[in-house]
Design a protein around this motif. Sequence first.
Motif, PDB file in Angstrom:
ATOM      1  N   PRO A   1       2.022   9.736  -0.637  1.00  0.00           N
ATOM      2  CA  PRO A   1       2.647   9.519  -1.941  1.00  0.00           C
ATOM      3  C   PRO A   1       1.544   9.412  -2.992  1.00  0.00           C
ATOM      4  O   PRO A   1       0.537   8.738  -2.762  1.00  0.00           O
TER       5      PRO A   1
ATOM      6  N   ALA B   1       9.850   7.947  -3.499  1.00  0.00           N
ATOM      7  CA  ALA B   1       9.089   9.105  -3.022  1.00  0.00           C
ATOM      8  C   ALA B   1       9.208   9.239  -1.508  1.00  0.00           C
ATOM      9  O   ALA B   1       9.460  10.328  -0.975  1.00  0.00           O
ATOM     10  N   LEU B   2       9.077   8.117  -0.805  1.00  0.00           N
ATOM     11  CA  LEU B   2       9.148   8.182   0.657  1.00  0.00           C
ATOM     12  C   LEU B   2      10.561   8.488   1.144  1.00  0.00           C
ATOM     13  O   LEU B   2      10.754   9.173   2.141  1.00  0.00           O
TER      14      LEU B   2
ATOM     15  N   TYR C   1       0.625   9.136  -7.262  1.00  0.00           N
ATOM     16  CA  TYR C   1       0.997   9.020  -8.666  1.00  0.00           C
ATOM     17  C   TYR C   1      -0.288   8.898  -9.478  1.00  0.00           C
ATOM     18  O   TYR C   1      -1.013   7.921  -9.341  1.00  0.00           O
TER      19      TYR C   1
ATOM     20  N   ASN D   1       5.121  12.070  -8.060  1.00  0.00           N
ATOM     21  CA  ASN D   1       6.172  11.355  -8.768  1.00  0.00           C
ATOM     22  C   ASN D   1       5.904  11.394 -10.267  1.00  0.00           C
ATOM     23  O   ASN D   1       5.450  10.429 -10.836  1.00  0.00           O
TER      24      ASN D   1
ATOM     25  N   GLY E   1      -0.576   0.137   3.854  1.00  0.00           N
ATOM     26  CA  GLY E   1       0.039   1.423   3.517  1.00  0.00           C
ATOM     27  C   GLY E   1      -0.379   2.521   4.479  1.00  0.00           C
ATOM     28  O   GLY E   1      -0.063   3.694   4.257  1.00  0.00           O
TER      29      GLY E   1
ATOM     30  N   ASP F   1      -2.337   6.226   1.704  1.00  0.00           N
ATOM     31  CA  ASP F   1      -2.469   6.303   0.249  1.00  0.00           C
ATOM     32  C   ASP F   1      -3.271   7.546  -0.118  1.00  0.00           C
ATOM     33  O   ASP F   1      -4.072   8.025   0.677  1.00  0.00           O
TER      34      ASP F   1
ATOM     35  N   LYS G   1      -2.083   1.276  -8.737  1.00  0.00           N
ATOM     36  CA  LYS G   1      -0.826   1.319  -9.476  1.00  0.00           C
ATOM     37  C   LYS G   1      -0.102  -0.007  -9.346  1.00  0.00           C
ATOM     38  O   LYS G   1       0.976  -0.208  -9.859  1.00  0.00           O
TER      39      LYS G   1
ATOM     40  N   LYS H   1       7.165   4.369  -5.194  1.00  0.00           N
ATOM     41  CA  LYS H   1       6.734   4.794  -3.856  1.00  0.00           C
ATOM     42  C   LYS H   1       7.915   4.835  -2.880  1.00  0.00           C
ATOM     43  O   LYS H   1       8.000   5.725  -2.038  1.00  0.00           O
TER      44      LYS H   1
ATOM     45  N   PHE I   1       6.877  -0.682  -4.324  1.00  0.00           N
ATOM     46  CA  PHE I   1       5.872  -1.105  -3.354  1.00  0.00           C
ATOM     47  C   PHE I   1       6.404  -2.047  -2.278  1.00  0.00           C
ATOM     48  O   PHE I   1       5.692  -2.352  -1.331  1.00  0.00           O
TER      49      PHE I   1
END
Length: 318
Positions: A13, A76-77, A15, A42, A162, A93, A215, A73, A181
């Motif tokens: 993911p 996105a996932l 951004y 994203n 992550g 990440d 982020k 996130k 998150f």
Amino acid sequence: MNETKPAIAVLLPAYNEEMTIAQTIEAFHEAVPEAQIYVIDNNSKDATGEIAADLLGKIGCLGRVIHESRQGKGNALRKAFQSIDADVYLLADADCTYPAEMARELIAPIISNKADMVVGDRRSCGDYSRENKRPFHGFGNTLVQSLVNKLFHSKVVDIMSGYRAFSRLFIKNYPVLVEGFEIETDMTLHALHKRFKILEIPITYRNRPKGSVSKLNTFADGMKVIFTIIQILRYYRPMMFFGGLSIVFCISGLLCSIPVINDWINYKYIYHVPLAILSTGLEIVAVMMFSIGLIIDTLVQYELREYERSLLRSGLNR
Ligand SMILES: Nc1nc2c(ncn2[C@@H]2O[C@H](COP(=O)(O)OP(=O)(O)O)[C@@H](O)[C@H]2O)c(=O)[nH]1
Ligand SMILES: [Mg+2]
């Protein structure tokens, strides 16, 4: 799908990661050349998407860039889990903080069916506390970790890492209900609650390179951690949550009733009328809280039963 050679999907993911995305893709491609690499972009305001697409084409990697318009996130996932079919999923990440060279170690227990989720544990090596310059994050991590381990009688060290590998069984039966998150914490809880096998492997951890920014927002995400703790109790241990509230109301009600009972014993008459009303109200709320806890506890049990049934129906073996 191939029985002998499992399909591996690396999920990144990303951004606004134009500084690090290329290096991250290259590192994972080198570590696991046969893997398909997916970058979930994203609405990045920089060139993350283009850089990733160019590089994936150039190195002849099978994956692609997926675009998701809903920010976060978790969102996105969710998109990645729905649209990608693989036997093993590796999540990392896009900021060069996780060691790609350890990818095979994370994937191996999934392939050999020793685990459904392998977590790259940043804390055991001591790198995270050394490299991570934000003490509140470590604190939030520790707080949630001790609560979760107490509730589930588990020994998970890094709840919010992550860097993880998952089995197909886990991914295809994981409902993504969070947007941001909180997803890492949520995945850990889901795995513990639904008795998936979790394995932690200590990993080295580097801080983001200079110029690249996290982020994560300490305050906003810190509030989310507190909210997460409340949610964990509410959803996973409703009897403890509502039962606890019920005890608090019950004791407050009893304390308020002391002068009232005293009146009755001494004068056979009640002078503290407002206190009598208050304590009655508090005791009613206490009973309500207990009943709510009981109802939700039953619902959670029912949901667990249905989940196990759906796992059996999905026809996949653990
Ligand atoms: N797709 C997508 N990825 C995100 C979003 N926010 C963060 N990420 C990515 O998620 C990963 C983890 O975020 P990061 O800022 O590194 O959090 P930290 O590791 O806890 O500091 C990075 O690869 C980010 O680019 C988002 O809204 N959408
Ligand atoms: Mg990061």
